[in-house]
Design a protein around this motif. Structure first.
Motif, PDB file in Angstrom:
ATOM      1  N   UNK A 139       0.858  -1.185   0.000  1.00 49.88           N
ATOM      2  CA  UNK A 139       0.000   0.000   0.000  1.00 49.88           C
ATOM      3  C   UNK A 139       0.894   1.235   0.000  1.00 49.88           C
ATOM      4  N   UNK A 140       0.471   2.268  -0.697  1.00 53.35           N
ATOM      5  CA  UNK A 140       1.216   3.526  -0.722  1.00 53.35           C
ATOM      6  C   UNK A 140       0.843   4.330   0.524  1.00 53.35           C
ATOM      7  N   UNK A 141       1.859   4.839   1.187  1.00 53.26           N
ATOM      8  CA  UNK A 141       1.645   5.675   2.372  1.00 53.26           C
ATOM      9  C   UNK A 141       2.379   6.993   2.156  1.00 53.26           C
ATOM     10  N   UNK A 142       1.776   8.079   2.611  1.00 57.19           N
ATOM     11  CA  UNK A 142       2.348   9.404   2.400  1.00 57.19           C
ATOM     12  C   UNK A 142       2.442  10.149   3.722  1.00 57.19           C
ATOM     13  N   UNK A 143       3.471  10.956   3.858  1.00 58.97           N
ATOM     14  CA  UNK A 143       3.546  11.900   4.966  1.00 58.97           C
ATOM     15  C   UNK A 143       3.271  13.260   4.365  1.00 58.97           C
ATOM     16  N   UNK A 144       2.268  13.963   4.914  1.00 61.27           N
ATOM     17  CA  UNK A 144       1.864  15.252   4.361  1.00 61.27           C
ATOM     18  C   UNK A 144       2.179  16.388   5.324  1.00 61.27           C
ATOM     19  N   UNK A 145       2.489  17.522   4.744  1.00 65.62           N
ATOM     20  CA  UNK A 145       2.759  18.724   5.512  1.00 65.62           C
ATOM     21  C   UNK A 145       1.472  19.170   6.204  1.00 65.62           C
ATOM     22  N   UNK A 146       1.489  19.317   7.528  1.00 63.55           N
ATOM     23  CA  UNK A 146       0.272  19.706   8.238  1.00 63.55           C
ATOM     24  C   UNK A 146      -0.214  21.121   7.913  1.00 63.55           C
ATOM     25  N   UNK A 147       0.641  21.962   7.360  1.00 64.56           N
ATOM     26  CA  UNK A 147       0.253  23.340   7.045  1.00 64.56           C
ATOM     27  C   UNK A 147      -0.572  23.441   5.763  1.00 64.56           C
ATOM     28  N   UNK A 148      -0.168  22.674   4.727  1.00 64.77           N
ATOM     29  CA  UNK A 148      -0.880  22.812   3.451  1.00 64.77           C
ATOM     30  C   UNK A 148      -1.303  21.477   2.833  1.00 64.77           C
ATOM     31  N   UNK A 149      -1.107  20.393   3.555  1.00 67.37           N
ATOM     32  CA  UNK A 149      -1.510  19.052   3.131  1.00 67.37           C
ATOM     33  C   UNK A 149      -0.751  18.543   1.904  1.00 67.37           C
ATOM     34  N   UNK A 150       0.367  19.175   1.551  1.00 63.65           N
ATOM     35  CA  UNK A 150       1.159  18.704   0.410  1.00 63.65           C
ATOM     36  C   UNK A 150       1.952  17.460   0.815  1.00 63.65           C
ATOM     37  N   UNK A 151       2.165  16.558  -0.140  1.00 60.37           N
ATOM     38  CA  UNK A 151       2.913  15.332   0.112  1.00 60.37           C
ATOM     39  C   UNK A 151       4.394  15.675   0.191  1.00 60.37           C
ATOM     40  N   UNK A 152       5.031  15.312   1.322  1.00 64.84           N
ATOM     41  CA  UNK A 152       6.462  15.568   1.466  1.00 64.84           C
ATOM     42  C   UNK A 152       7.282  14.315   1.210  1.00 64.84           C
TER      43      UNK A 152
ATOM     44  N   UNK B 179       3.682  13.390  17.602  1.00 66.86           N
ATOM     45  CA  UNK B 179       2.852  12.235  17.226  1.00 66.86           C
ATOM     46  C   UNK B 179       3.067  11.936  15.748  1.00 66.86           C
ATOM     47  N   UNK B 180       3.910  10.935  15.431  1.00 62.99           N
ATOM     48  CA  UNK B 180       4.337  10.700  14.057  1.00 62.99           C
ATOM     49  C   UNK B 180       3.237  10.324  13.085  1.00 62.99           C
ATOM     50  N   UNK B 181       2.127   9.809  13.536  1.00 65.37           N
ATOM     51  CA  UNK B 181       1.123   9.301  12.610  1.00 65.37           C
ATOM     52  C   UNK B 181       0.037  10.300  12.248  1.00 65.37           C
ATOM     53  N   UNK B 182       0.056  11.465  12.836  1.00 69.88           N
ATOM     54  CA  UNK B 182      -1.027  12.402  12.579  1.00 69.88           C
ATOM     55  C   UNK B 182      -1.093  12.875  11.133  1.00 69.88           C
ATOM     56  N   UNK B 183      -0.012  12.866  10.406  1.00 69.15           N
ATOM     57  CA  UNK B 183      -0.018  13.338   9.028  1.00 69.15           C
ATOM     58  C   UNK B 183       0.336  12.239   8.032  1.00 69.15           C
ATOM     59  N   UNK B 184       0.102  10.978   8.437  1.00 65.01           N
ATOM     60  CA  UNK B 184       0.288   9.852   7.535  1.00 65.01           C
ATOM     61  C   UNK B 184      -1.030   9.552   6.842  1.00 65.01           C
ATOM     62  N   UNK B 185      -0.963   9.359   5.545  1.00 68.31           N
ATOM     63  CA  UNK B 185      -2.157   9.055   4.772  1.00 68.31           C
ATOM     64  C   UNK B 185      -1.862   7.904   3.836  1.00 68.31           C
ATOM     65  N   UNK B 186      -2.886   7.091   3.590  1.00 70.93           N
ATOM     66  CA  UNK B 186      -2.744   5.963   2.681  1.00 70.93           C
ATOM     67  C   UNK B 186      -3.666   6.171   1.494  1.00 70.93           C
ATOM     68  N   UNK B 187      -3.240   5.670   0.345  1.00 75.90           N
ATOM     69  CA  UNK B 187      -4.038   5.839  -0.866  1.00 75.90           C
ATOM     70  C   UNK B 187      -5.091   4.745  -1.025  1.00 75.90           C
ATOM     71  N   UNK B 188      -4.959   3.659  -0.293  1.00 75.69           N
ATOM     72  CA  UNK B 188      -5.899   2.553  -0.465  1.00 75.69           C
ATOM     73  C   UNK B 188      -7.254   2.875   0.141  1.00 75.69           C
ATOM     74  N   UNK B 189      -8.230   2.028  -0.144  1.00 76.90           N
ATOM     75  CA  UNK B 189      -9.567   2.206   0.408  1.00 76.90           C
ATOM     76  C   UNK B 189      -9.589   1.972   1.912  1.00 76.90           C
ATOM     77  N   UNK B 190      -8.572   1.346   2.449  1.00 72.02           N
ATOM     78  CA  UNK B 190      -8.510   1.058   3.872  1.00 72.02           C
ATOM     79  C   UNK B 190      -7.966   2.246   4.650  1.00 72.02           C
ATOM     80  N   UNK B 191      -7.751   3.352   3.984  1.00 70.21           N
ATOM     81  CA  UNK B 191      -7.111   4.511   4.605  1.00 70.21           C
ATOM     82  C   UNK B 191      -7.756   4.922   5.926  1.00 70.21           C
ATOM     83  N   UNK B 192      -9.043   5.029   5.964  1.00 69.51           N
ATOM     84  CA  UNK B 192      -9.704   5.501   7.174  1.00 69.51           C
ATOM     85  C   UNK B 192      -9.507   4.538   8.325  1.00 69.51           C
TER      86      UNK B 192
END
Length: 88
Positions: A18-31, A65-78
């Motif tokens: 599964x693809x996982x992304x860390x996003x910038x909490x300020x603008x939600x851009x993928x870092x 808290x390292x996981x607050x800005x982790x997002x997954x692209x799969x349907x299981x993301x939530x």
């Protein structure tokens, strides 16, 4: 050694690769983004296998808290996001 990611995979919450992304909490851009393995996250930019916390640091963030800005692209993301956030 068993990791949080391996437990999530074994329990069907997330899937290998599964693809996982860390996003910038300020603008939600993928870092940083990577793929999930039982050993950790394989970073797309460098190919290193990183833990959740290492992936956050690698993305340039030091939030407590390292996981607050982790997002997954799969349907299981939530579901996965809720589980990961709960244990972090």
């Amino acid at each position: 050694e068993r990791t949080l990611l391996s437990w999530l995979i074994e329990n069907g919450v997330i899937s290998l690769n599964d693809v996982i992304q860390y996003r910038n909490p300020k603008d939600n851009s993928v870092t940083k983004d990577g793929k999930i393995t039982k050993d950790g996250i394989v970073c797309k930019c460098c190919g290193k296998v990183l833990t959740l916390s290492e992936f956050k640091t690698h993305a340039g963030f030091t939030l407590s808290r390292p996981c607050l800005n982790l997002f997954m692209k799969s349907e299981m993301m939530t579901r996965a996001g809720c589980v990961v956030r709960e244990v972090s």
